[in-house]
Scaffold this active site. Structure first.
Site, short mmCIF file in Angstrom:
data_model
loop_
_atom_site.label_atom_id
_atom_site.label_comp_id
_atom_site.label_asym_id
_atom_site.label_seq_id
_atom_site.Cartn_x
_atom_site.Cartn_y
_atom_site.Cartn_z
N LYS A 11 45.98 41.11 36.71
CA LYS A 11 45.16 42.27 36.30
C LYS A 11 45.80 43.03 35.13
O LYS A 11 47.00 42.88 34.86
CB LYS A 11 44.98 43.19 37.52
CG LYS A 11 44.19 42.56 38.67
CD LYS A 11 44.03 43.57 39.80
CE LYS A 11 43.18 43.03 40.93
NZ LYS A 11 42.98 44.05 41.99
N TYR A 51 32.86 42.15 40.82
CA TYR A 51 33.20 42.94 42.02
C TYR A 51 31.95 43.52 42.70
O TYR A 51 32.05 44.52 43.43
CB TYR A 51 34.16 44.07 41.64
CG TYR A 51 35.61 43.63 41.52
CD1 TYR A 51 36.33 43.17 42.64
CD2 TYR A 51 36.29 43.68 40.32
CE1 TYR A 51 37.65 42.79 42.55
CE2 TYR A 51 37.64 43.29 40.21
CZ TYR A 51 38.30 42.85 41.34
OH TYR A 51 39.62 42.47 41.26
N ASN A 114 47.04 46.92 41.48
CA ASN A 114 47.88 46.09 42.34
C ASN A 114 48.11 44.68 41.79
O ASN A 114 48.37 43.74 42.53
CB ASN A 114 47.32 46.08 43.77
CG ASN A 114 45.91 45.55 43.84
OD1 ASN A 114 45.35 45.14 42.84
ND2 ASN A 114 45.34 45.53 45.03
N HIS A 117 44.59 39.49 41.75
CA HIS A 117 43.43 39.22 42.60
C HIS A 117 43.56 37.80 43.12
O HIS A 117 44.06 36.92 42.39
CB HIS A 117 42.13 39.34 41.80
CG HIS A 117 40.95 38.75 42.53
ND1 HIS A 117 40.20 39.48 43.43
CD2 HIS A 117 40.43 37.49 42.54
CE1 HIS A 117 39.26 38.69 43.94
NE2 HIS A 117 39.38 37.48 43.42
N GLU A 128 33.86 32.46 42.54
CA GLU A 128 34.66 33.16 41.54
C GLU A 128 35.14 32.22 40.43
O GLU A 128 35.19 32.59 39.26
CB GLU A 128 35.83 33.87 42.23
CG GLU A 128 35.36 35.03 43.09
CD GLU A 128 36.44 35.67 43.94
OE1 GLU A 128 36.11 36.63 44.66
OE2 GLU A 128 37.60 35.22 43.90
P1 ADP Z 1 42.13 42.42 47.76
O1 ADP Z 1 42.27 42.48 46.24
O2 ADP Z 1 43.46 42.45 48.45
O3 ADP Z 1 41.26 41.27 48.21
P2 ADP Z 1 39.85 44.17 48.32
O4 ADP Z 1 38.98 42.96 48.13
O5 ADP Z 1 39.68 44.95 49.58
O6 ADP Z 1 41.40 43.78 48.20
O7 ADP Z 1 39.63 45.17 47.11
C1 ADP Z 1 39.46 44.71 45.79
C2 ADP Z 1 40.29 45.57 44.86
O8 ADP Z 1 39.77 46.90 44.84
C3 ADP Z 1 41.76 45.75 45.27
O9 ADP Z 1 42.59 44.66 44.87
C4 ADP Z 1 42.12 47.03 44.55
O10 ADP Z 1 42.38 46.80 43.15
C5 ADP Z 1 40.83 47.83 44.67
N1 ADP Z 1 40.88 48.71 45.85
C6 ADP Z 1 40.72 48.35 47.16
N2 ADP Z 1 40.85 49.42 47.97
C7 ADP Z 1 41.07 50.49 47.15
C8 ADP Z 1 41.28 51.89 47.39
N3 ADP Z 1 41.28 52.41 48.62
N4 ADP Z 1 41.49 52.68 46.30
C9 ADP Z 1 41.48 52.19 45.04
N5 ADP Z 1 41.29 50.88 44.76
C10 ADP Z 1 41.10 50.04 45.79
MG MG Z 2 39.24 40.91 47.91
#
Ligand code: ADP
Ligand code: MG
Length: 140
Positions: A11, A51, A114, A117, A128
């Site tokens: 990212k 997304y 974070n 992905h 995807e």
């Molecule tokens: P992952 O990437 O671990 O699969 P999710 O699919 O739940 O997680 O969420 C997609 C992305 O949305 C996350 O990687 C993160 O960048 C963002 N995200 C998820 N939860 C939050 C939150 N509570 N606040 C801000 N950003 C979030």
């Molecule tokens: Mg996810």
């Protein structure tokens, strides 16, 4: 165990900090092979489409904003149990909960920024990969 393919992104928070190689090294050390890779600067429309499953979440606007704030490396990874293995090496969504040695523990800034992905299931991996790559771009 089966050889699988999964979809991965490095990212913008990570590419901006020049961590493309460091993150890719973690993936390779976990036994994953990068079989397709390109650097893209996502449009708002592309980020919203990718997304779409999160469109109703309160963090959706922030997510689209961060994903369009700089370049992203989109990748196809291949290996034994690649989908689960990638999720393991990524670590928990919130870096505060991520295990030692994982990408998010080492590099992520926050739950929003974070660093990586990874697809969460075979169906999403297939969708995807198709969203970002044509079959001729996946070269093995
Ligand atoms: P992952 O990437 O671990 O699969 P999710 O699919 O739940 O997680 O969420 C997609 C992305 O949305 C996350 O990687 C993160 O960048 C963002 N995200 C998820 N939860 C939050 C939150 N509570 N606040 C801000 N950003 C979030
Ligand atoms: Mg996810």
């Amino acid at each position: 165990m089966a050889i699988e393919r999964t979809f991965s992104m490095i990212k913008p928070d990570a590419t901006k900090r020049n961590l493309t190689g460091a993150v890719t090294a973690k993936l390779e050390e976990a036994g994953l092979r990068v079989i397709a890779s390109k650097r893209v600067w996502m449009s708002k429309r592309e980020a919203e489409g990718f997304y779409a499953v999160h469109a109703a979440r309160p963090f959706f606007g922030e997510l689209v904003e961060t994903m369009t704030s700089g370049p992203t490396i989109v990748q196809v990874l291949e290996g034994e149990n690649a989908i689960l293995k990638n999720r393991e090496v990524m670590g928990a969504t919130n870096p505060a909960d991520a295990a030692e040695g994982t990408i998010r523990k080492e590099f992520a800034l926050s739950i929003g920024e974070n660093s990586v992905h990874g697809s969460d299931a075979p169906e999403t991996a297939a969708q995807e990969i198709t969203y970002w790559f044509s079959s001729t771009e996946i070269v093995g």
